[in-house]
Design a protein around this motif. Structure first.
Motif, PDB file in Angstrom:
ATOM      1  N   GLU A  98      55.527  46.778  48.776  1.00  0.00           N
ATOM      2  CA  GLU A  98      55.277  46.740  50.209  1.00  0.00           C
ATOM      3  C   GLU A  98      55.273  45.317  50.772  1.00  0.00           C
ATOM      4  OE1 GLU A  98      55.139  49.223  52.311  1.00  0.00           O
ATOM      5  OE2 GLU A  98      55.549  50.620  50.668  1.00  0.00           O
ATOM      6  N   ASN A  99      54.735  44.376  50.010  1.00  0.00           N
ATOM      7  CA  ASN A  99      54.696  43.018  50.528  1.00  0.00           C
ATOM      8  C   ASN A  99      56.102  42.439  50.699  1.00  0.00           C
ATOM      9  OD1 ASN A  99      55.131  42.924  47.761  1.00  0.00           O
ATOM     10  ND2 ASN A  99      54.079  40.959  47.495  1.00  0.00           N
ATOM     11  N   LEU A 100      57.039  42.833  49.828  1.00  0.00           N
ATOM     12  CA  LEU A 100      58.414  42.377  49.982  1.00  0.00           C
ATOM     13  C   LEU A 100      59.090  43.057  51.164  1.00  0.00           C
ATOM     14  CD1 LEU A 100      59.672  42.147  46.279  1.00  0.00           C
ATOM     15  CD2 LEU A 100      58.742  40.348  47.746  1.00  0.00           C
ATOM     16  N   LYS A 101      58.791  44.328  51.386  1.00  0.00           N
ATOM     17  CA  LYS A 101      59.346  45.022  52.553  1.00  0.00           C
ATOM     18  C   LYS A 101      58.945  44.339  53.849  1.00  0.00           C
ATOM     19  CE  LYS A 101      59.477  49.737  50.673  1.00  0.00           C
ATOM     20  NZ  LYS A 101      58.956  51.121  50.859  1.00  0.00           N
ATOM     21  N   THR A 102      57.702  43.902  53.875  1.00  0.00           N
ATOM     22  CA  THR A 102      57.189  43.263  55.104  1.00  0.00           C
ATOM     23  C   THR A 102      57.860  41.926  55.372  1.00  0.00           C
ATOM     24  OG1 THR A 102      55.046  44.313  54.711  1.00  0.00           O
ATOM     25  CG2 THR A 102      55.102  42.490  56.279  1.00  0.00           C
ATOM     26  N   LEU A 103      58.143  41.172  54.313  1.00  0.00           N
ATOM     27  CA  LEU A 103      58.611  39.805  54.489  1.00  0.00           C
ATOM     28  C   LEU A 103      60.120  39.642  54.413  1.00  0.00           C
ATOM     29  CD1 LEU A 103      55.963  37.978  52.241  1.00  0.00           C
ATOM     30  CD2 LEU A 103      55.977  38.157  54.738  1.00  0.00           C
ATOM     31  N   ALA A 104      60.800  40.530  53.695  1.00  0.00           N
ATOM     32  CA  ALA A 104      62.219  40.310  53.388  1.00  0.00           C
ATOM     33  C   ALA A 104      63.085  40.421  54.632  1.00  0.00           C
ATOM     34  CB  ALA A 104      62.680  41.316  52.330  1.00  0.00           C
ATOM     35  N   ASN A 105      64.093  39.565  54.714  1.00  0.00           N
ATOM     36  CA  ASN A 105      65.138  39.634  55.729  1.00  0.00           C
ATOM     37  C   ASN A 105      66.424  39.084  55.110  1.00  0.00           C
ATOM     38  OD1 ASN A 105      64.923  36.773  55.853  1.00  0.00           O
ATOM     39  ND2 ASN A 105      63.325  36.961  57.423  1.00  0.00           N
ATOM     40  N   GLY A 106      67.410  38.779  55.916  1.00  0.00           N
ATOM     41  CA  GLY A 106      68.691  38.344  55.389  1.00  0.00           C
ATOM     42  C   GLY A 106      68.702  36.941  54.829  1.00  0.00           C
ATOM     43  N   THR A 107      67.637  36.179  55.024  1.00  0.00           N
ATOM     44  CA  THR A 107      67.550  34.808  54.533  1.00  0.00           C
ATOM     45  C   THR A 107      66.750  34.771  53.241  1.00  0.00           C
ATOM     46  OG1 THR A 107      67.597  33.963  56.781  1.00  0.00           O
ATOM     47  CG2 THR A 107      66.832  32.460  55.086  1.00  0.00           C
ATOM     48  N   VAL A 108      67.225  33.987  52.295  1.00  0.00           N
ATOM     49  CA  VAL A 108      66.501  33.846  51.027  1.00  0.00           C
ATOM     50  C   VAL A 108      65.175  33.133  51.291  1.00  0.00           C
ATOM     51  CG1 VAL A 108      66.531  32.887  48.704  1.00  0.00           C
ATOM     52  CG2 VAL A 108      68.644  33.772  49.705  1.00  0.00           C
ATOM     53  N   GLN A 109      64.078  33.743  50.850  1.00  0.00           N
ATOM     54  CA  GLN A 109      62.747  33.178  51.026  1.00  0.00           C
ATOM     55  C   GLN A 109      62.098  32.943  49.672  1.00  0.00           C
ATOM     56  OE1 GLN A 109      60.394  34.954  54.361  1.00  0.00           O
ATOM     57  NE2 GLN A 109      62.034  36.496  54.360  1.00  0.00           N
ATOM     58  N   GLU A 110      61.034  32.156  49.691  1.00  0.00           N
ATOM     59  CA  GLU A 110      60.303  31.868  48.460  1.00  0.00           C
ATOM     60  C   GLU A 110      58.867  32.337  48.594  1.00  0.00           C
ATOM     61  OE1 GLU A 110      60.451  27.870  47.116  1.00  0.00           O
ATOM     62  OE2 GLU A 110      62.638  27.761  47.065  1.00  0.00           O
ATOM     63  N   MET A 111      58.306  32.786  47.487  1.00  0.00           N
ATOM     64  CA  MET A 111      56.904  33.190  47.443  1.00  0.00           C
ATOM     65  C   MET A 111      56.321  32.691  46.126  1.00  0.00           C
ATOM     66  SD  MET A 111      55.275  37.033  47.270  1.00  0.00           S
ATOM     67  CE  MET A 111      55.991  37.522  48.823  1.00  0.00           C
ATOM     68  N   ARG A 112      55.145  32.099  46.201  1.00  0.00           N
ATOM     69  CA  ARG A 112      54.483  31.602  45.009  1.00  0.00           C
ATOM     70  C   ARG A 112      53.798  32.762  44.302  1.00  0.00           C
ATOM     71  NH1 ARG A 112      55.821  27.204  42.254  1.00  0.00           N
ATOM     72  NH2 ARG A 112      54.061  26.295  41.101  1.00  0.00           N
ATOM     73  N   VAL A 113      54.130  32.982  43.002  1.00  0.00           N
ATOM     74  CA  VAL A 113      53.554  34.103  42.259  1.00  0.00           C
ATOM     75  C   VAL A 113      53.084  33.614  40.895  1.00  0.00           C
ATOM     76  CG1 VAL A 113      54.983  35.835  43.406  1.00  0.00           C
ATOM     77  CG2 VAL A 113      55.820  34.720  41.329  1.00  0.00           C
ATOM     78  N   THR A 114      52.229  34.437  40.273  1.00  0.00           N
ATOM     79  CA  THR A 114      51.717  34.154  38.930  1.00  0.00           C
ATOM     80  C   THR A 114      52.306  35.176  37.964  1.00  0.00           C
ATOM     81  OG1 THR A 114      49.650  33.296  39.843  1.00  0.00           O
ATOM     82  CG2 THR A 114      49.666  33.885  37.510  1.00  0.00           C
ATOM     83  N   VAL A 115      52.876  34.698  36.865  1.00  0.00           N
ATOM     84  CA  VAL A 115      53.512  35.589  35.893  1.00  0.00           C
ATOM     85  C   VAL A 115      52.940  35.346  34.507  1.00  0.00           C
ATOM     86  CG1 VAL A 115      55.650  35.736  37.227  1.00  0.00           C
ATOM     87  CG2 VAL A 115      55.392  33.946  35.503  1.00  0.00           C
ATOM     88  N   ASN A 116      53.087  36.363  33.658  1.00  0.00           N
ATOM     89  CA  ASN A 116      52.664  36.244  32.262  1.00  0.00           C
ATOM     90  C   ASN A 116      53.876  35.928  31.399  1.00  0.00           C
ATOM     91  OD1 ASN A 116      49.946  36.954  32.805  1.00  0.00           O
ATOM     92  ND2 ASN A 116      50.528  39.123  32.859  1.00  0.00           N
ATOM     93  N   ASN A 117      53.713  34.953  30.534  1.00  0.00           N
ATOM     94  CA  ASN A 117      54.776  34.627  29.585  1.00  0.00           C
ATOM     95  C   ASN A 117      54.157  34.295  28.234  1.00  0.00           C
ATOM     96  OD1 ASN A 117      53.712  32.074  29.956  1.00  0.00           O
ATOM     97  ND2 ASN A 117      55.331  31.450  31.389  1.00  0.00           N
ATOM     98  N   GLN A 118      54.941  33.713  27.350  1.00  0.00           N
ATOM     99  CA  GLN A 118      54.472  33.456  25.999  1.00  0.00           C
ATOM    100  C   GLN A 118      53.322  32.463  25.926  1.00  0.00           C
ATOM    101  OE1 GLN A 118      57.954  32.225  23.878  1.00  0.00           O
ATOM    102  NE2 GLN A 118      58.881  34.287  23.870  1.00  0.00           N
TER     103      GLN A 118
END
Length: 434
Positions: A79-99
């Protein structure tokens, strides 16, 4: 010492700020271009990946492609991507799990329509994945780092060059003004040389030269007038003094008439001394000799000379001094200054006393008279300003020039005149001569 009021420093600051503004503009343009290029590269890569995924997997609600690419059909997207997404590439700061645990990175995303179907394409930024799988982005990231380092060096060098150039050029800009200053302070020959310059300095030099010429003419007329008046007045005054002396010698048996004859002679002598003092004021201070002069003697003589102003008043006057004090000054000027202060004290004091105190630093004239109202303080030393014109209905004889002349004499002798109101009424004028 650095001061913002200096023209040279203003020029240096302006040039440095201009260089800083120009550098900021270039950095902003670079950052905007870098952002657009990165967006276009990411967008092209994701659209390419969407096409590949559809060819390989057919129609799916979610496509996952390593490394870090995930494509959602619009109705299955978060839902958060639906709200923000448009035809322009945007950036969002996120936290991910890795090794190595949880890390923060950037999620790139945008909305895209293909074959009447809406998608949200996302790309999770990771340096290692970029280097291994997206060579175009990898090359761009390397070039971006090079450009950033180069831009930092360029900005620093630009500011250093701007500071150095502004320092050197400001000297060249200020040099004509310094030459003009030196020419004004030395002689008119150097100033005349600058008047031929076609620059603004030449215009200023011509204006100063013209003003100097007018001032010279004015001073010459003033000196000629002073000399002519002195010469023309001294002759009749000499005749008056001689005639009064002859008259006094013939009136020895009539004391009242002899008193009038003596007053004529005394007034003529005083007028001659005033003319001498005014002539001295018309000369430059460095041209005057300053013989040792007894302050006590002049004070006592002035009190005695002006005693007639107190004949019908209950006012006493005394001169207080522990010893005979000497000052290096022209006696004519000191007599005129001290005489005006004592005369004002006598005229404006109707009851009480006037004290003339002398010590090693100053001469103090204190009275118990009318005092000076607050409204008159800004005009205290202005010409033709009188106390009775402002605060009293009593008409006191005078022209309103006394304090103005005293202040002029103080400036001429590099002395200081200070006024203070007395707590019990009246005024105190102090002449500091050391």
């Amino acid at each position: 010492m650095f001061t913002i009021d200096s023209i040279a420093n203003k020029f240096r600051i302006s040039y440095f700020l201009f260089a800083l503004l120009l550098s900021t503009t270039f950095v902003s343009i670079f950052m905007y271009a870098e952002m657009r290029i990165e967006q276009d590269l990411v967008k092209g890569r994701l659209i390419q990946q969407l096409q590949l995924s559809q060819e390989k997997e057919g129609k799916q609600a979610v496509y996952t492609a390593n490394p870090g690419i995930k494509i959602y059909r619009y109705d299955r997207a978060p839902e958060n991507l639906k709200t923000l997404a448009n035809g322009t590439v945007q950036e969002m700061r996120v936290t991910v799990n890795n090794q190595v645990g949880k890390t923060e990175t950037n999620l790139h995303f945008f909305a895209y329509q293909k074959n009447n179907q809406n998608y949200i394409l996302t790309y999770l930024e990771d340096t290692e994945m970029v280097m291994e799988n997206y060579p175009v982005l990898a090359i761009f990231e390397e070039l971006e780092d090079i450009f950033v380092d180069t831009l930092k060096v360029a900005v620093i060098l630009s500011l250093l060059i701007a500071a150095l150039f502004s320092h050197l050029s400001s000297k060249q800009i200020i040099k004509p003004l310094l030459d003009l200053k030196q020419a004004v302070e030395t002689d008119h020959q150097n100033l005349t040389e600058l008047t031929h310059l076609p620059s603004e300095v030449g215009v200023l030099a011509r204006a100063i030269d013209e003003k100097n010429h007018k001032l010279e003419q004015y001073l010459q007329r003033e000196q000629l007038f002073t000399g002519d008046v002195s010469h023309e007045l001294r002759t009749p005054l000499t005749i008056i003094m001689g005639a009064s002396e002859v008259l006094a010698s013939q009136l020895e048996t009539n004391s009242r008439l002899s008193e009038f004859a003596n007053r004529i002679s005394t007034t003529a002598k005083e007028t001659s001394e005033i003319i001498s003092a005014l002539l001295l004021l018309s000369r430059a201070p460095e041209q005057l000799d300053t013989p040792p002069t007894s302050i006590n003697t002049i004070a006592l003589n002035e009190v005695s000379r002006l005693q007639y102003l107190l004949r019908h008043k209950p006012v006493s006057c005394k001169v207080v001094a522990e010893q005979d004090y000497i000052a290096n000054v022209r006696p004519e000027l000191l007599k005129m200054a001290l005489g005006n202060l004592i005369k004002n004290a006598f005229q404006y004091t109707d009851d009480g006393e006037v004290i003339v105190a002398i010590d090693a630093e100053k001469i103090i004239v204190t009275d118990t008279g009318l005092g000076i109202p607050e409204i008159m303080m800004p005009l205290l030393y202005e010409r033709f300003e009188r106390l009775n014109d402002i605060n009293t209905s009593d008409q006191v004889e005078g022209s309103g020039l006394g304090l103005s002349i005293v202040q002029r004499i103080m400036t001429h002798m590099d002395w200081e005149l200070i006024h203070q109101d007395n707590a019990t009424g009246g005024s105190t004028f102090s002449i500091y001569y050391k």
